[in-house]
Every structure is written in C-alpha cells, then in structure tokens.
Motif scaffolding. Structure first.
Motif, PDB file in Angstrom:
ATOM      1  N   MET A   1       0.820  -1.187   0.000  1.00  0.00           N
ATOM      2  CA  MET A   1       0.000   0.000   0.000  1.00  0.00           C
ATOM      3  C   MET A   1       0.871   1.261   0.000  1.00  0.00           C
ATOM      4  O   MET A   1       0.539   2.234  -0.650  1.00  0.00           O
ATOM      5  N   ALA A   2       1.974   1.233   0.718  1.00  0.00           N
ATOM      6  CA  ALA A   2       2.844   2.405   0.801  1.00  0.00           C
ATOM      7  C   ALA A   2       3.320   2.851  -0.586  1.00  0.00           C
ATOM      8  O   ALA A   2       3.346   4.038  -0.882  1.00  0.00           O
ATOM      9  N   LYS A   3       3.666   1.892  -1.439  1.00  0.00           N
ATOM     10  CA  LYS A   3       4.130   2.236  -2.796  1.00  0.00           C
ATOM     11  C   LYS A   3       3.057   3.003  -3.557  1.00  0.00           C
ATOM     12  O   LYS A   3       3.345   3.986  -4.231  1.00  0.00           O
ATOM     13  N   ASN A   4       1.820   2.560  -3.454  1.00  0.00           N
ATOM     14  CA  ASN A   4       0.724   3.224  -4.168  1.00  0.00           C
ATOM     15  C   ASN A   4       0.409   4.596  -3.586  1.00  0.00           C
ATOM     16  O   ASN A   4       0.159   5.550  -4.322  1.00  0.00           O
ATOM     17  N   VAL A   5       0.422   4.710  -2.283  1.00  0.00           N
ATOM     18  CA  VAL A   5       0.141   5.997  -1.638  1.00  0.00           C
ATOM     19  C   VAL A   5       1.201   7.022  -2.028  1.00  0.00           C
ATOM     20  O   VAL A   5       0.886   8.164  -2.344  1.00  0.00           O
ATOM     21  N   LYS A   6       2.460   6.614  -2.037  1.00  0.00           N
ATOM     22  CA  LYS A   6       3.554   7.535  -2.372  1.00  0.00           C
ATOM     23  C   LYS A   6       3.460   8.067  -3.804  1.00  0.00           C
ATOM     24  O   LYS A   6       3.978   9.130  -4.107  1.00  0.00           O
ATOM     25  N   LYS A   7       2.789   7.331  -4.672  1.00  0.00           N
ATOM     26  CA  LYS A   7       2.647   7.751  -6.074  1.00  0.00           C
ATOM     27  C   LYS A   7       1.537   8.776  -6.286  1.00  0.00           C
ATOM     28  O   LYS A   7       1.458   9.385  -7.348  1.00  0.00           O
ATOM     29  N   LEU A   8       0.682   8.969  -5.312  1.00  0.00           N
ATOM     30  CA  LEU A   8      -0.427   9.916  -5.462  1.00  0.00           C
ATOM     31  C   LEU A   8       0.095  11.326  -5.701  1.00  0.00           C
ATOM     32  O   LEU A   8       1.025  11.772  -5.035  1.00  0.00           O
ATOM     33  N   ARG A   9      -0.517  12.021  -6.629  1.00  0.00           N
ATOM     34  CA  ARG A   9      -0.088  13.387  -6.960  1.00  0.00           C
ATOM     35  C   ARG A   9      -0.748  14.425  -6.064  1.00  0.00           C
ATOM     36  O   ARG A   9      -0.195  15.487  -5.828  1.00  0.00           O
ATOM     37  N   ASN A  10      -1.932  14.132  -5.579  1.00  0.00           N
ATOM     38  CA  ASN A  10      -2.620  15.104  -4.731  1.00  0.00           C
ATOM     39  C   ASN A  10      -2.070  15.047  -3.297  1.00  0.00           C
ATOM     40  O   ASN A  10      -1.337  14.133  -2.941  1.00  0.00           O
ATOM     41  N   ILE A  11      -2.402  16.019  -2.505  1.00  0.00           N
ATOM     42  CA  ILE A  11      -1.954  16.058  -1.116  1.00  0.00           C
ATOM     43  C   ILE A  11      -2.758  15.035  -0.325  1.00  0.00           C
ATOM     44  O   ILE A  11      -3.975  14.946  -0.468  1.00  0.00           O
ATOM     45  N   TRP A  12      -2.099  14.251   0.503  1.00  0.00           N
ATOM     46  CA  TRP A  12      -2.771  13.206   1.266  1.00  0.00           C
ATOM     47  C   TRP A  12      -2.264  13.158   2.698  1.00  0.00           C
ATOM     48  O   TRP A  12      -1.203  13.668   3.027  1.00  0.00           O
ATOM     49  N   PHE A  13      -3.065  12.509   3.538  1.00  0.00           N
ATOM     50  CA  PHE A  13      -2.799  12.357   4.967  1.00  0.00           C
ATOM     51  C   PHE A  13      -3.338  10.987   5.363  1.00  0.00           C
ATOM     52  O   PHE A  13      -4.468  10.644   5.019  1.00  0.00           O
ATOM     53  N   ILE A  14      -2.538  10.178   6.046  1.00  0.00           N
ATOM     54  CA  ILE A  14      -2.958   8.826   6.417  1.00  0.00           C
ATOM     55  C   ILE A  14      -2.471   8.506   7.832  1.00  0.00           C
ATOM     56  O   ILE A  14      -1.421   8.995   8.242  1.00  0.00           O
ATOM     57  N   THR A  15      -3.246   7.728   8.565  1.00  0.00           N
ATOM     58  CA  THR A  15      -2.824   7.319   9.909  1.00  0.00           C
ATOM     59  C   THR A  15      -2.888   5.796  10.025  1.00  0.00           C
ATOM     60  O   THR A  15      -3.676   5.137   9.341  1.00  0.00           O
ATOM     61  N   SER A  19       3.800   1.145  14.194  1.00  0.00           N
ATOM     62  CA  SER A  19       4.613  -0.070  14.199  1.00  0.00           C
ATOM     63  C   SER A  19       5.897   0.219  13.439  1.00  0.00           C
ATOM     64  O   SER A  19       5.956   1.123  12.600  1.00  0.00           O
ATOM     65  N   GLU A  20       6.916  -0.570  13.725  1.00  0.00           N
ATOM     66  CA  GLU A  20       8.195  -0.406  13.050  1.00  0.00           C
ATOM     67  C   GLU A  20       8.058  -0.649  11.543  1.00  0.00           C
ATOM     68  O   GLU A  20       8.693   0.026  10.736  1.00  0.00           O
ATOM     69  N   LEU A  21       7.215  -1.586  11.160  1.00  0.00           N
ATOM     70  CA  LEU A  21       6.980  -1.891   9.752  1.00  0.00           C
ATOM     71  C   LEU A  21       6.432  -0.673   9.004  1.00  0.00           C
ATOM     72  O   LEU A  21       6.900  -0.337   7.913  1.00  0.00           O
ATOM     73  N   ILE A  22       5.461   0.013   9.598  1.00  0.00           N
ATOM     74  CA  ILE A  22       4.880   1.209   8.982  1.00  0.00           C
ATOM     75  C   ILE A  22       5.915   2.322   8.914  1.00  0.00           C
ATOM     76  O   ILE A  22       6.058   3.002   7.896  1.00  0.00           O
ATOM     77  N   GLU A  23       6.655   2.524   9.997  1.00  0.00           N
ATOM     78  CA  GLU A  23       7.696   3.566  10.007  1.00  0.00           C
ATOM     79  C   GLU A  23       8.699   3.344   8.879  1.00  0.00           C
ATOM     80  O   GLU A  23       9.091   4.287   8.200  1.00  0.00           O
ATOM     81  N   LYS A  24       9.113   2.113   8.680  1.00  0.00           N
ATOM     82  CA  LYS A  24      10.084   1.804   7.617  1.00  0.00           C
ATOM     83  C   LYS A  24       9.477   1.968   6.231  1.00  0.00           C
ATOM     84  O   LYS A  24      10.138   2.466   5.322  1.00  0.00           O
ATOM     85  N   ALA A  25       8.223   1.551   6.064  1.00  0.00           N
ATOM     86  CA  ALA A  25       7.580   1.630   4.750  1.00  0.00           C
ATOM     87  C   ALA A  25       7.471   3.074   4.263  1.00  0.00           C
ATOM     88  O   ALA A  25       7.520   3.341   3.063  1.00  0.00           O
ATOM     89  N   TYR A  26       7.318   4.012   5.196  1.00  0.00           N
ATOM     90  CA  TYR A  26       7.160   5.427   4.850  1.00  0.00           C
ATOM     91  C   TYR A  26       8.335   6.260   5.364  1.00  0.00           C
ATOM     92  O   TYR A  26       8.207   7.444   5.604  1.00  0.00           O
ATOM     93  N   SER A  27       9.488   5.657   5.521  1.00  0.00           N
ATOM     94  CA  SER A  27      10.624   6.305   6.195  1.00  0.00           C
ATOM     95  C   SER A  27      11.061   7.632   5.570  1.00  0.00           C
ATOM     96  O   SER A  27      11.545   8.509   6.277  1.00  0.00           O
ATOM     97  N   GLU A  28      10.871   7.810   4.273  1.00  0.00           N
ATOM     98  CA  GLU A  28      11.327   9.045   3.624  1.00  0.00           C
ATOM     99  C   GLU A  28      10.294  10.176   3.696  1.00  0.00           C
ATOM    100  O   GLU A  28      10.541  11.267   3.207  1.00  0.00           O
ATOM    101  N   LEU A  29       9.165   9.908   4.323  1.00  0.00           N
ATOM    102  CA  LEU A  29       8.102  10.904   4.407  1.00  0.00           C
ATOM    103  C   LEU A  29       7.946  11.446   5.821  1.00  0.00           C
ATOM    104  O   LEU A  29       8.395  10.844   6.787  1.00  0.00           O
TER     105      LEU A  29
END
Length: 66
Positions: A1-15, A19-29
């Motif tokens: 899911m992280a790969k698809n969310v990162k590709k979105l062009r519009n402004i987004w917010f997700i919660t 977890s460590e897995l989530i932190e790593k998946a979105y580490s550059e954001l």
C-alpha cells in the motif's frame, strides 16, 4: 500500500497504528506520532502514526491538535 500511496499526486494524509513496519515503509516521508484513547471495550491508550505528503507540512502538525 505504501508504494501506491507515495505515487499519489494530490496532497494526502494517512494514519496507522504505530509499528516499526509502517515507520520503515514510509521512512522518507514526514511522520508524527501521537496517542489516542479508545473506550469501546474498556479504556485503552494506543500510539498512532500520521504520515503525510511533504507539501502538507506547512499546513498541519498533529501536535497542534493534542
């Protein structure tokens, strides 16, 4: 899911539940951790993580709402 969310062009917010897995998946954001109190089946305090597109950083900070 992280790969698809990162590709979105519009402004987004997700919660997520934090977890460590989530932190790593979105580490550059941009990420902000916060606590929520749940009371559905007894009181519980859980740590959440908010992740959002960099363009949104000038408009919101989770800490402003806590």
């Amino acid at each position: 899911m992280a790969k698809n969310v990162k590709k979105l062009r519009n402004i987004w917010f997700i919660t997520y539940d934090n977890s460590e897995l989530i932190e790593k998946a979105y580490s550059e954001l941009r990420q902000e951790k916060f606590f929520l109190r749940y009371t559905v089946a007894g009181e519980k305090k859980g740590q959440e993580i908010a992740i959002y597109k960099d363009e949104l950083k000038n408009y919101i900070s989770i800490s402003e709402f806590l």
